[in-house]
Structures are given as C-alpha cells and as structure tokens.
Design a protein around this motif. Structure first.
Motif, PDB file in Angstrom:
ATOM      1  N   VAL A  52       0.899  -1.182  -0.040  1.00  0.00           N
ATOM      2  CA  VAL A  52      -0.092   0.080  -0.005  1.00  0.00           C
ATOM      3  C   VAL A  52       0.898   1.282  -0.001  1.00  0.00           C
ATOM      4  O   VAL A  52       1.617   1.545   1.038  1.00  0.00           O
ATOM      5  CB  VAL A  52      -0.869  -0.135   1.150  1.00  0.00           C
ATOM      6  N   SER A  54       0.638   4.299   0.509  1.00  0.00           N
ATOM      7  CA  SER A  54       0.480   5.342   1.356  1.00  0.00           C
ATOM      8  C   SER A  54       0.611   4.724   2.897  1.00  0.00           C
ATOM      9  O   SER A  54       0.716   5.604   3.807  1.00  0.00           O
ATOM     10  CB  SER A  54      -0.780   6.170   1.559  1.00  0.00           C
ATOM     11  N   MET A  55       1.055   3.426   2.887  1.00  0.00           N
ATOM     12  CA  MET A  55       1.195   2.770   4.366  1.00  0.00           C
ATOM     13  C   MET A  55       2.828   1.905   4.085  1.00  0.00           C
ATOM     14  O   MET A  55       2.483   0.842   3.881  1.00  0.00           O
ATOM     15  CB  MET A  55       0.124   2.001   4.733  1.00  0.00           C
ATOM     16  N   PRO A 210      -5.196   6.733   4.258  1.00  0.00           N
ATOM     17  CA  PRO A 210      -4.339   5.530   3.762  1.00  0.00           C
ATOM     18  C   PRO A 210      -5.097   4.514   3.714  1.00  0.00           C
ATOM     19  O   PRO A 210      -5.059   3.612   3.115  1.00  0.00           O
ATOM     20  CB  PRO A 210      -2.974   5.610   4.665  1.00  0.00           C
ATOM     21  N   ASP A 213      -7.265   4.077   0.881  1.00  0.00           N
ATOM     22  CA  ASP A 213      -6.336   3.657   0.011  1.00  0.00           C
ATOM     23  C   ASP A 213      -6.274   2.000  -0.321  1.00  0.00           C
ATOM     24  O   ASP A 213      -6.551   1.242  -1.213  1.00  0.00           O
ATOM     25  CB  ASP A 213      -5.078   4.071  -0.057  1.00  0.00           C
ATOM     26  N   ALA A 214      -6.082   1.460   0.977  1.00  0.00           N
ATOM     27  CA  ALA A 214      -5.899   0.169   1.179  1.00  0.00           C
ATOM     28  C   ALA A 214      -6.804  -0.726   0.996  1.00  0.00           C
ATOM     29  O   ALA A 214      -6.835  -1.637   0.355  1.00  0.00           O
ATOM     30  CB  ALA A 214      -5.357  -0.104   2.632  1.00  0.00           C
ATOM     31  N   SER A 218     -11.061   4.944  -1.450  1.00  0.00           N
ATOM     32  CA  SER A 218     -10.978   6.391  -1.900  1.00  0.00           C
ATOM     33  C   SER A 218     -11.745   6.821  -2.923  1.00  0.00           C
ATOM     34  O   SER A 218     -12.447   7.942  -2.836  1.00  0.00           O
ATOM     35  CB  SER A 218      -9.446   6.648  -2.021  1.00  0.00           C
ATOM     36  N   SER A 282      -4.686   4.401  10.311  1.00  0.00           N
ATOM     37  CA  SER A 282      -3.405   4.513   9.024  1.00  0.00           C
ATOM     38  C   SER A 282      -2.789   5.726   9.133  1.00  0.00           C
ATOM     39  O   SER A 282      -1.411   5.560   8.505  1.00  0.00           O
ATOM     40  CB  SER A 282      -4.228   4.203   7.593  1.00  0.00           C
ATOM     41  N   GLY A 283      -3.266   6.987   9.401  1.00  0.00           N
ATOM     42  CA  GLY A 283      -2.677   8.214   9.172  1.00  0.00           C
ATOM     43  C   GLY A 283      -1.622   8.333  10.185  1.00  0.00           C
ATOM     44  O   GLY A 283      -0.698   9.139   9.941  1.00  0.00           O
ATOM     45  N   ALA A 286       0.868   6.029   9.228  1.00  0.00           N
ATOM     46  CA  ALA A 286       1.859   6.489   7.783  1.00  0.00           C
ATOM     47  C   ALA A 286       2.783   7.575   8.375  1.00  0.00           C
ATOM     48  O   ALA A 286       4.141   7.901   7.969  1.00  0.00           O
ATOM     49  CB  ALA A 286       0.946   6.941   6.870  1.00  0.00           C
TER      50      ALA A 286
END
Length: 331
Positions: A52, A54-55, A210, A213-214, A218, A282-283, A286
């Motif tokens: 992923v 963004s992660m 994120p 996204d995963a 999104s 997640s944010g 990240a």
C-alpha cells in the motif's frame, strides 16, 4: 491525589531514574505484546496483493497470505488479528449484498485462518463500505445514509461473520441502534459467545485516508461521513455513545482514531471501567513510519506511541506496528 513528598533535598525524584532496574521497578504502565491487535488487508483481486503506497511496510494479502500472517502473529505472541477486505469493484453494489455472502472474501479468510491457527482471535469489520458502490458505511438513498435499513443489512453481515467463525465483531459503521440489533440476532441465532468490540466513539477524521487507499474505497466515496461519524470537536457525546453501546450489549468499546483522542480514551476508562481499545489508524501509522524511514525520528517513537495508549487507559491497541512492536518488546 494529595502530595506527600518531602522537600528537596530529602526528595530527589532522580533517585528512582538512576538505573534501568530502578526505572522498571517504578514504571506505572507497561506495554505487552498481549495488548496488540494486528489489522490485515485481504484481497483476491489479481495484482492487488501488493504494498500500500501510502502505508510503508503494509501490504494487501491473499487469503493464503493472511493465514501466513496469522501464523506469524501466533509465533510472536500477538493474540488477535483484524481483517479488512479489498473487494473486487465488480462486486460492489448500492445494495451491498456481497457483505453477507457466506462465501465473500472476509468470511473465506476467517475460515481459513481459524482452520490453520485456531488459537488466534479473529476480529472482523462490520460496515458496508467495502461492498458499497457509494463508498459509505451505510445504504444510501438520494444522497442520504439510511440508518434503519442499514442496520438490517449489518445484522445479516454480522451473522454471516459469526457463522464463519469470527471471534470478535467490530461494528465500525456508527449507525444508531446497531449494537442492540446485532446482539439480539446473535443470541437468537445461537452465537451467544461471539464478542462485540464496538467502534463506539468513531470520529469523522482526516486520519483515515491511507486506510481508504488500502481497501479501495478512496475513489468510490461520494461526499463525506460527517452525518454518521462523530464531530472531532465533541467530547461529552463520546461518553453518551459508549454508554449507549454498552447498554445494548457491547462487550468492549473502541475510540478511533487513537493518538489525537487520548483524552477520550481516558474519559471512557474513568467513566465506565470496561475493556477499552483504541485504533492507531492508518494516518497515524503513516506519519510515524514515514518519519522513521526518513530518519527524522528514531524508531523508538513506535513503542512510545503505543505506551501512550496504555497510559491513557487503553487495554489494547489496533496497530499496523503490531509485528514490529512484538519483536521490539521481545528484545
């Protein structure tokens, strides 16, 4: 608490910080691998079982990959994993019927994990967003998220997950009344031992990007989730929501996100004394992981951040750092 310390120099707080042994003896809170739940992303979409972006360090896994991750978790002493599906876009509809399909991706992964690693607790997500063409946690009509109709769908989803062997259901949808409806249905259907860990205080946060996204949500999300997730400005409302979910049959409660909401974690623990969890979302992950990889902060921030949850009153933490933290705690 009434201070009872002598004045300086009779009282020197640094005496108890002088060596690691002394610091260990007076530590007020400790972080253990047993406090961790490891979130995993599962997919069967060709080419989607990949990192992923963004992660950093997090990947989507096949069903077989989640089984291997569960085996790894068991070896590390992590007591539970939590599954989030990346659903084939072709299966996403406005009616979300894939959510309660006994053979959907999440339910197949639960059965595979319980067959291979029966001792590990498997938690599932109860919300419609992975299956919704609109990207929302609930059913949508004319741009409005429908509460009562969504509850009916969520109950069907919860029963399918319980039948697949899930140990813990995690309703993350924030519809009013869903905990009571799920608990009544589980009891009536013979799943009296299935645990509900309610996302009781889930805020409408920008820290979820994120994650979306995963799970491939999104691009699908139309609008935002502010009509059902909590206003980040509200504190008292969180306690009212926790009280409601407990009264309806939740066994444990969660605050989400985590680090920006540690005051809520402490309020919940002080007010109710129930098993209280937080999600280091997640944010949050990240930001910390990105800073670590860039050398801007030391890797110790991982354990420091997790210890902060314990200090705030949490009994456990959902965190993508779980395997790294487990290794670090093992020395």
């Amino acid at each position: 608490m009434t201070p009872t310390d002598a004045s300086f120099p009779a009282a020197r707080f640094r005496r108890l910080r002088r060596t690691q042994a002394l610091r260990d003896l007076v530590a007020e809170h400790r972080l253990s691998v047993k406090d961790l739940i490891w979130p995993l992303f599962v997919t069967d979409v060709a080419g989607a079982d990949a990192p992923v972006a963004s992660m950093p360090g997090v990947s989507r896994l096949t069903v077989e990959g989640t089984v291997r991750a569960a085996e790894e978790a068991a070896k590390l002493g992590i007591p539970a994993i939590c599954l989030f599906p990346y659903t084939d876009p072709a299966l996403k509809t406005e009616t979300c019927e894939e959510a309660w399909n006994p053979e959907n991706l999440s339910n197949r992964a639960v059965r595979a994990i319980k067959a291979a690693v029966p001792e590990i607790a498997v938690m599932t997500d109860v919300a419609l967003d992975p299956y919704n063409a609109n990207g929302h946690d609930g059913l949508v009509r004319d741009g409005v998220i429908l509460n009562d109709e969504t509850i009916e769908a969520l109950v069907r989803m919860a029963l399918a997950q319980a039948e697949a062997g899930a140990d813990i259901l995690g309703p993350s949808d924030m519809m009013d009344g869903r905990i009571g409806a799920m608990r009544r249905a589980l009891e009536a259907d013979g799943h009296k031992d299935v645990t509900i860990l309610s996302y009781a205080a889930k805020f409408a946060s920008a820290f979820y990007g994120p994650f979306r996204d995963a799970v491939g949500a999104s691009g699908a999300l139309k609008g935002d989730k502010k009509t059902y997730q909590m206003n980040p400005a509200n504190r008292d409302e969180a306690l009212r929501l926790v009280a409601r979910d407990l009264s309806e049959g939740a066994d444990m409660v969660m605050v989400k996100p985590g680090m920006p909401y540690l005051d809520i974690c402490r309020d919940v623990k002080n007010a109710f004394g129930v098993p209280t969890y937080a999600y280091q979302v997640s944010g949050e992950y990240a930001m910390l992981k990105g800073a670590i990889l860039n050398g801007w902060v030391k890797e110790e921030v991982m354990l420091e951040s997790l210890l902060a949850f314990r200090r705030a009153g949490c009994d456990g933490i959902l965190t993508y750092f779980a395997p790294d933290a487990a290794r670090a705690l093992a020395g």
